[in-house]
Design an enzyme around this catalytic site. Structure first.
Site, short mmCIF file in Angstrom:
data_model
loop_
_atom_site.label_atom_id
_atom_site.label_comp_id
_atom_site.label_asym_id
_atom_site.label_seq_id
_atom_site.Cartn_x
_atom_site.Cartn_y
_atom_site.Cartn_z
CB CYS A 71 -40.89 -46.69 -68.27
SG CYS A 71 -40.13 -47.94 -67.19
CG HIS A 179 -42.19 -53.66 -76.58
ND1 HIS A 179 -41.27 -53.81 -75.58
CD2 HIS A 179 -42.94 -52.58 -76.27
CE1 HIS A 179 -41.46 -52.86 -74.68
NE2 HIS A 179 -42.47 -52.10 -75.07
CD GLU A 228 -36.24 -51.40 -70.54
OE1 GLU A 228 -36.80 -50.33 -70.85
OE2 GLU A 228 -36.17 -51.82 -69.36
CB CYS A 237 -39.09 -54.04 -69.83
SG CYS A 237 -39.80 -52.91 -71.05
N GLY A 240 -42.71 -54.05 -71.82
CA GLY A 240 -42.26 -55.29 -72.45
C GLY A 240 -43.07 -56.48 -71.99
#
Length: 299
Positions: A71, A179, A228, A237, A240
């Site tokens: 993350c 992703h 998510e 994110c 992301g």
């Protein structure tokens, strides 16, 4: 259990210093503390642990208790935490994750009222962190994405996918976690509570997927919403935002340095052409610290 609640542009987690605390059932604990009605409220749980490979280890658990590889917003907060709590005195930190070792550069704040007197009190607070997020992975098998419409694709760039009876165009990237990036002109009008789970659990994605819906504003600016896996829609994110920048460049929509505007704030993302490395710069903030009594079954 002592904890600290922190966030990176609204992507909030509960952080536990496992140099001092023991969390024997992290999956159950993550679900308990993440509950926004009966727990503390967060997108998940982050354990800060010793590492024999790096300065620290970050163990990430989503709000549903599932383990996450990486993350971007959380790793900035971990870097801030260990520096602010005097666990390290360097401003360059390496942190072990399931997606590999990540390298963070801290930007300590100097009090504007006392810049001439630089001491621990005035500088030992971090607000911005720059992280080397590594190289993006584009091979479908390594993301992973099982794209059945063609077996010959070495990359999934602007490829069709049918979700809920509607055809979208997707670009797939792994930043240590999978992703799926979808470009749209109408991020505000999306019913993410409906379509987010359909993407997350689509049979194309054997490990589920994080899905970003992106509107390109100009060659250096985009805005996005994200669903998510394991947490639902979040305000931000970091991985992301990195995947979105890669997708924008691969689709020739932006330059290599992009401001990604998320619901919780902005991230600066740069994909270096020569090194193939992605750098993410953004804030990290502490919300509050406290103690919580866990149910006996978790102990």
């Amino acid at each position: 259990m002592k904890f600290t609640k922190m966030h990176g542009i609204g992507n909030d987690y509960i952080y536990v210093n496992c140099f001092e605390e023991t969390v024997p059932h992290p999956q159950d604990t993550a679900k308990f503390v993440s509950d926004r009605h009966f727990g503390i409220g967060s997108d998940g749980l982050i354990l800060i642990k010793p590492s024999n490979k790096a300065d620290f280890e970050m163990a990430m658990y989503n709000a549903d208790g599932s383990r996450g590889e990486m993350c971007g917003n959380a790793i900035r907060c971990v870097a801030k935490y260990v520096y602010d709590h005097h666990m390290i005195d360097r401003t360059d930190i390496c942190i072990e994750t399931l997606a590999g070792i990540k390298y963070a550069q801290l930007e300590p704040c100097v009090s504007s009222d006392n810049k001439a007197s630089i001491n621990k009190v005035s500088i030992n607070k971090v607000s911005m962190v720059r992280v080397n997020m590594g190289k993006p992975e584009l091979e479908p098998e390594k993301i992973p994405v099982m794209y059945t419409q063609s077996k010959d694709l070495s990359r999934i760039i602007n490829c069709p996918i049918t979700v809920g009876g509607i055809e979208y165009r997707m670009t797939c990237v792994s930043m240590g976690n999978p992703h799926c990036v979808v470009f749209t002109d109408h991020t505000d009008a999306l019913d993410l509570e409906k379509i987010g789970p359909l993407f997350e659990h689509h049979p194309c994605f054997p490990n589920r997927v994080n899905t970003e819906f992106v509107k390109v504003i100009d060659q250096n600016t985009v805005e996005m919403r994200v669903w998510e896996r394991g947490s639902g829609e979040t305000l931000a994110c970091g991985t992301g935002a990195c995947a979105v920048t890669v997708a924008c460049i691969l689709n020739e929509l932006t330059q290599r340095a992009v401001t990604v505007k998320l619901l919780g704030g902005d991230l600066k993302i740069e994909w270096e052409k020569d090194t193939d490395l992605i750098y993410m710069t953004g804030p990290a903030e502490c919300v509050f610290e406290g103690d919580i009594t866990l149910p006996d079954v978790f102990r």
